[in-house]
Scaffold this active site. Structure first.
Site, PDB file in Angstrom:
ATOM      1  N   SER A 101       0.836  -1.212   0.000  1.00  0.00           N
ATOM      2  CA  SER A 101       0.000   0.000   0.000  1.00  0.00           C
ATOM      3  C   SER A 101       0.863   1.251   0.000  1.00  0.00           C
ATOM      4  CB  SER A 101      -0.885  -0.002   1.265  1.00  0.00           C
ATOM      5  OG  SER A 101      -1.479   1.268   1.469  1.00  0.00           O
TER       6      SER A 101
ATOM      7  N   TYR B 126      -1.564  -0.590  10.962  1.00  0.00           N
ATOM      8  CA  TYR B 126      -1.873  -1.205   9.656  1.00  0.00           C
ATOM      9  C   TYR B 126      -0.718  -0.937   8.685  1.00  0.00           C
ATOM     10  CZ  TYR B 126      -3.335  -1.365   4.861  1.00  0.00           C
ATOM     11  OH  TYR B 126      -3.352  -1.586   3.507  1.00  0.00           O
TER      12      TYR B 126
ATOM     13  N   LYS C 159       2.270  -3.475   6.750  1.00  0.00           N
ATOM     14  CA  LYS C 159       2.614  -3.512   5.318  1.00  0.00           C
ATOM     15  C   LYS C 159       4.116  -3.282   5.135  1.00  0.00           C
ATOM     16  CE  LYS C 159      -1.390  -4.390   3.511  1.00  0.00           C
ATOM     17  NZ  LYS C 159      -1.636  -5.697   2.893  1.00  0.00           N
TER      18      LYS C 159
HETATM   19  C1  WQD Z   1      -9.328   9.910   0.842  1.00  0.00           C
HETATM   20  C2  WQD Z   1      -9.552  11.406   1.030  1.00  0.00           C
HETATM   21  C3  WQD Z   1      -9.766  12.041   3.329  1.00  0.00           C
HETATM   22  C4  WQD Z   1     -13.548   9.875   3.968  1.00  0.00           C
HETATM   23  C5  WQD Z   1      -6.758   4.940   3.023  1.00  0.00           C
HETATM   24  C6  WQD Z   1      -5.754   4.180   3.823  1.00  0.00           C
HETATM   25  C7  WQD Z   1      -4.751   3.521   2.908  1.00  0.00           C
HETATM   26  C8  WQD Z   1      -5.456   2.702   1.857  1.00  0.00           C
HETATM   27  C9  WQD Z   1      -6.496   3.516   1.107  1.00  0.00           C
HETATM   28  C10 WQD Z   1      -5.439   0.377   2.483  1.00  0.00           C
HETATM   29  C11 WQD Z   1      -8.755  11.991   2.183  1.00  0.00           C
HETATM   30  C12 WQD Z   1     -11.073  12.287   2.565  1.00  0.00           C
HETATM   31  C13 WQD Z   1     -12.399  10.393   3.401  1.00  0.00           C
HETATM   32  C14 WQD Z   1     -14.592  10.756   4.355  1.00  0.00           C
HETATM   33  C15 WQD Z   1     -13.285  12.623   3.587  1.00  0.00           C
HETATM   34  N1  WQD Z   1      -6.086   1.575   2.452  1.00  0.00           N
HETATM   35  N2  WQD Z   1     -12.274  11.745   3.211  1.00  0.00           N
HETATM   36  N3  WQD Z   1     -14.418  12.107   4.142  1.00  0.00           N
HETATM   37  O1  WQD Z   1      -6.929   7.959   3.700  1.00  0.00           O
HETATM   38  O2  WQD Z   1      -6.028   8.245   1.331  1.00  0.00           O
HETATM   39  O3  WQD Z   1      -6.121   5.968   2.327  1.00  0.00           O
HETATM   40  O4  WQD Z   1      -7.388   4.075   2.097  1.00  0.00           O
HETATM   41  O5  WQD Z   1      -4.368   0.119   2.002  1.00  0.00           O
HETATM   42  O6  WQD Z   1      -3.940   2.696   3.697  1.00  0.00           O
HETATM   43  O7  WQD Z   1      -5.044   5.133   4.621  1.00  0.00           O
HETATM   44  O8  WQD Z   1      -8.240   7.113   1.685  1.00  0.00           O
HETATM   45  O9  WQD Z   1     -10.632   7.220   1.101  1.00  0.00           O
HETATM   46  O10 WQD Z   1      -9.961   7.280   3.571  1.00  0.00           O
HETATM   47  O11 WQD Z   1      -9.520   9.279   2.119  1.00  0.00           O
HETATM   48  O12 WQD Z   1     -13.161  13.841   3.423  1.00  0.00           O
HETATM   49  O13 WQD Z   1     -15.664  10.337   4.888  1.00  0.00           O
HETATM   50  O14 WQD Z   1     -10.921  11.628   1.338  1.00  0.00           O
HETATM   51  O15 WQD Z   1      -9.503  13.105   4.239  1.00  0.00           O
HETATM   52  O16 WQD Z   1      -8.370  13.311   1.839  1.00  0.00           O
HETATM   53  P1  WQD Z   1      -6.791   7.438   2.311  1.00  0.00           P
HETATM   54  P2  WQD Z   1      -9.668   7.669   2.159  1.00  0.00           P
END
Ligand code: WQD
Length: 342
Positions: free
Chosen positions: A125, A149, A153
């Protein structure tokens, strides 16, 4: 015809990879314990492929159960997806994450070695990059993690690196996923998070379909074009095809590698919301709230290595990701339905 074992086979990325492998002419054996997926996925895969899935219900950390699979099938390579993957949950249950994610990798590698199978594709990841110092992110960027997590990885990549150095017969591909989203174009399989979605796209999808009232946007004061977080969203089918390319590479006796699977294009939260509204024809109401602890402002890949070494690059844009996600969500408002098998 090579036979590929998928662990975590009925999960989101693995189920899409299952289909892409079959379309590429490879045989697939799936293994999963349904701890975070549904048996219904197997029925959908059969509808899509016209083949009865070869599947074993097991915990890949169960050595004897895994050995039985290797005794029953001649496995040529393994794609190891099985892992817990919720960042927030990992901070509350670190021991469960280390036990499951590291333990299952060790059991898989030990069992492979015992059966002279030494080609593995590992589901890593972009979280291993932590707070990126520069963008786009190349594979030689500094590595760090801020949660258990992500640590599992990073540690898994270190285990695999040491294994490779100890025995050059191993052929290992670590694939660093950026942000997988979307669904198969049929709308029959897709992302089916349990409880409240942690990730942006599934949450937006549930608001669009009317399951949730409003999205919370975690901060609009980042140093990005519109102040909201920027991420490299990649269509899950592009990601699946990246696994096919990595397997072909390993089966062709090529050296081990670690590679980014991203598009190289970052989109902000507000851009995703607007794209989803276009794709669904629905309004996605939202409130701007405080930043989420641990979030970075921007994260997107330099995809050049995958293109040059694997001959792979993502082909689907954000509108396609949203259209395919919406088709899945609107056809399956409750996901796969009963996700707690008896
Ligand atoms: C994306 C953007 C949030 C939810 C995560 C894990 C990573 C991988 C992929 C496993 C950010 C914003 C999100 C919400 C929001 N998983 N957001 N409101 O954090 O980049 O990565 O998922 O491998 O390990 O960390 O993805 O989709 O959670 O967030 O504003 O309800 O959307 O702040 O900018 P992220 P995400």
């Amino acid at each position: 015809m090579p036979t590929i074992l998928l662990t975590g086979a009925t999960g989101y990325i693995a189920s899409h990879t299952w289909l892409s492998l079959q379309q590429a002419g490879l045989d697939v054996v799936g293994a999963d314990d349904f701890s975070n997926s549904s048996p219904e996925v197997l029925k959908r895969l059969e509808r899509l492929s016209g083949k009865t899935p070869v599947f074993h219900r097991l915990d890949v950390g169960d050595r004897s159960a895994l050995r039985a699979v290797f005794e029953q099938h001649r496995i040529d390579a393994v794609v190891h997806f099985a892992a817990f993957k919720a960042v927030g949950e990992s901070t509350q249950k670190p021991l469960a994450y280390y036990r499951n994610n590291l333990g299952s990798l060790l059991t898989v590698c030990e069992t492979m070695d015992a059966f002279d199978v030494r080609r593995i594709v590992f589901s890593s990841s972009a979280t291993v990059y932590g707070q990126p110092e520069s963008l786009p992110i190349r594979e030689n960027a500094p590595l760090s993690t801020t949660n258990p997590y992500g640590a599992t990885k990073l540690m898994s990549e270190q285990v695999l690196g040491d294994l490779q150095r100890s025995d050059p017969r191993w052929r290992i591909a670590c694939l660093r996923y950026f942000n997988p989203v979307g669904a198969h174009e049929s709308g029959l399989i897709g992302e089916d998070p349990r409880g409240i979605p942690n990730n942006l796209m599934p949450y937006v999808a549930q608001v669009a379909v009317g399951q949730r009232a409003k999205l919370q946007v975690f901060g609009n004061d980042y140093d990005t074009p519109d102040g909201t977080g920027v991420r490299d969203y990649i269509h899950v089918v592009d990601l699946a095809e990246g696994h096919v390319a990595a397997l072909r590479y390993l089966l062709d006796q090529q050296p081990s590698l670690t590679v980014n699977l991203g598009t190289g294009r970052g989109y902000s939260v507000l851009e995703v919301i607007r794209a989803y509204e276009r794709a669904s024809g629905r309004t996605v109401p939202y409130d701007i709230v405080a930043r989420r602890p641990g979030d970075v402002a921007a994260c997107y890949a330099d995809p050049a290595l995958a293109r040059s070494v694997l001959g792979w690059q993502a082909a689907r844009d954000l509108d396609a990701m949203c259209a395919d996600s919406w088709r899945w969500q609107s056809m399956n408002p409750s996901g796969f339905g009963d996700t707690s098998p008896s």
